[in-house]
Design a protein around this motif. Structure first.
Motif, mmCIF file in Angstrom:
data_model
loop_
_atom_site.group_PDB
_atom_site.id
_atom_site.type_symbol
_atom_site.label_atom_id
_atom_site.label_comp_id
_atom_site.label_asym_id
_atom_site.label_seq_id
_atom_site.Cartn_x
_atom_site.Cartn_y
_atom_site.Cartn_z
ATOM 1 N N HIS A 179 44.718 33.430 40.461
ATOM 2 C CA HIS A 179 43.437 32.989 39.694
ATOM 3 C C HIS A 179 43.640 32.905 38.242
ATOM 4 O O HIS A 179 43.481 31.749 37.573
ATOM 5 N N SER A 180 44.511 33.913 37.639
ATOM 6 C CA SER A 180 44.710 33.733 36.179
ATOM 7 C C SER A 180 45.761 32.548 36.182
ATOM 8 O O SER A 180 45.822 32.061 34.816
ATOM 9 N N LYS A 230 53.849 35.541 37.961
ATOM 10 C CA LYS A 230 52.880 34.797 38.669
ATOM 11 C C LYS A 230 53.594 33.555 39.496
ATOM 12 O O LYS A 230 52.935 33.121 40.485
ATOM 13 N N LEU A 283 42.279 30.119 50.860
ATOM 14 C CA LEU A 283 42.871 29.354 49.848
ATOM 15 C C LEU A 283 43.375 27.999 50.177
ATOM 16 O O LEU A 283 44.438 28.373 50.925
ATOM 17 N N PRO A 310 42.533 23.570 38.560
ATOM 18 C CA PRO A 310 42.542 24.112 39.704
ATOM 19 C C PRO A 310 43.505 23.910 40.708
ATOM 20 O O PRO A 310 44.262 22.711 40.740
ATOM 21 N N ASP A 353 48.954 33.222 30.326
ATOM 22 C CA ASP A 353 48.437 33.518 31.638
ATOM 23 C C ASP A 353 49.602 33.105 32.445
ATOM 24 O O ASP A 353 49.603 33.409 33.527
ATOM 25 N N ARG A 412 38.528 26.698 47.746
ATOM 26 C CA ARG A 412 37.975 27.786 48.411
ATOM 27 C C ARG A 412 37.420 27.546 49.669
ATOM 28 O O ARG A 412 36.639 26.803 49.662
ATOM 29 N N GLU A 444 45.645 29.701 37.617
ATOM 30 C CA GLU A 444 44.763 28.577 37.289
ATOM 31 C C GLU A 444 44.094 28.402 36.086
ATOM 32 O O GLU A 444 43.969 27.289 35.402
ATOM 33 N N GLN A 445 43.554 29.733 35.329
ATOM 34 C CA GLN A 445 43.036 29.582 34.373
ATOM 35 C C GLN A 445 44.093 29.267 33.281
ATOM 36 O O GLN A 445 43.721 28.408 32.332
ATOM 37 N N HIS A 499 45.582 38.004 44.652
ATOM 38 C CA HIS A 499 44.423 36.904 44.312
ATOM 39 C C HIS A 499 44.388 36.935 42.686
ATOM 40 O O HIS A 499 44.197 35.719 42.108
ATOM 41 N N ARG A 500 44.501 38.216 41.920
ATOM 42 C CA ARG A 500 44.174 37.967 40.570
ATOM 43 C C ARG A 500 45.401 37.117 39.990
ATOM 44 O O ARG A 500 45.051 36.266 39.026
#
Length: 301
Positions: free
Chosen positions: A43-44, A11, A61, A52, A6, A56, A46-47, A39-40
């Protein structure tokens, strides 16, 4: 330690853009993506990090300390990758590491230095040649392939032809007068009051000369011209020396403390659009993509 799938360079680019602009919509516009995609990506990321990066706050953010720490490593990673790509392409004789940019003289105080510095941060190995001239000269050089991109001002419509435009900002046109002139402090000056004054102008081919001619066409008279020059610096010096008045864009204000820029009455007011132009056949060139992205960044500052 294996890097999660990811975590990608794309990214990281989105992440660093968000850290600079701190606004989802601005990042999306700068990178040519949707806000959903931005946004995606965050988020990915961070995953993939399993950590984190943001807090939020409603739809906003807020970067955590971890985000600032990771940003330093992300910048180094992208710079190293850019350098590797540059070396490989240079060895292969493709994608030259020199970018030829054209610009107006009046943009050299603030806009062009910002662009060059930002571009060098994105592309550390890229050498940049800067050519200064009028709109007419720079457009000809661009169409002839002797420049890769130009940053100019346009008075009305964008030039025709196979060109891609990336707007930076609008700049209002003012009466330029020596400090302490009889018109000092005016907030809406009627050009009709200057029928008996003398003016100095730029030669044909400059956007500022187009703005000058347009304003006096609206005023309904041809101003008396004391002198015509070929660069903005000479023009400013002549105005400050009392040789004549002129019409100049707001961006030249910082060039001299000996001139005053006085707002025109609403019927004469005009704006110049400062924009990047490049041939549409070159718009996917990596160096020009980086320049376009930096122009969008400058336009939001």
């Amino acid at each position: 330690m294996a890097i999660d799938e990811d975590i990608t360079l794309k990214k990281l680019t989105v992440f660093l853009s968000f850290m600079e602009l701190n606004n989802m919509a601005r990042v999306a516009e700068a990178l040519g993506q949707s806000t959903v995609s931005v946004h995606r990506a965050l988020h990915s990321l961070e995953q993939g990090l399993r950590c984190p990066l943001f807090k939020r706050d409603g739809r906003n953010l807020i970067p955590l300390h971890a985000a600032y720490t990771f940003a330093e490593s992300a910048r180094r990673a992208l710079a190293e990758c850019e350098e590797g790509v540059r070396k490989v392409r240079e060895m292969s004789g493709i994608n030259p590491v020199r970018l030829k940019i054209g610009s107006l003289y009046s943009l050299t105080l603030d806009c062009i230095p910002q662009l060059v510095i930002g571009l060098k941060l994105r592309k550390p190995g890229l050498d940049i040649d800067l050519t200064l001239g009028s709109n007419r000269e720079l457009l000809q050089l661009l169409n002839d392939g002797r420049l890769d991109a130009i940053v100019i001002g346009v008075q009305d419509a964008l030039p025709g032809g196979p060109l891609v435009s990336v707007p930076l900002f609008h700049d209002e046109v003012f009466l330029a007068a020596p400090t302490g002139s009889p018109y000092s402090g005016e907030t809406a000056l009627d050009l009709q009051r200057l029928r008996d004054e003398r003016f100095v102008t730029l030669g044909d081919g400059f956007v500022t000369s187009e703005s000058f001619n347009h304003a006096f066409a609206l005023a309904g008279f041809a101003p008396a011209t004391a002198m015509q020059v070929g660069d903005i610096f000479s023009l400013i010096n002549l105005v400050s020396g009392g040789i004549g008045y002129s019409l100049l864009p707001g961006r030249v204000r910082a060039f001299s403390s000996r001139i005053e820029l006085i707002p025109l009455a609403s019927r004469y007011r005009a704006q110049q659009l400062i924009t990047l132009l490049m041939l549409d056949s070159r718009e996917r060139d990596p160096n020009l993509l980086a320049l376009a992205a930096e122009c969008r960044m400058v336009g939001h500052r």
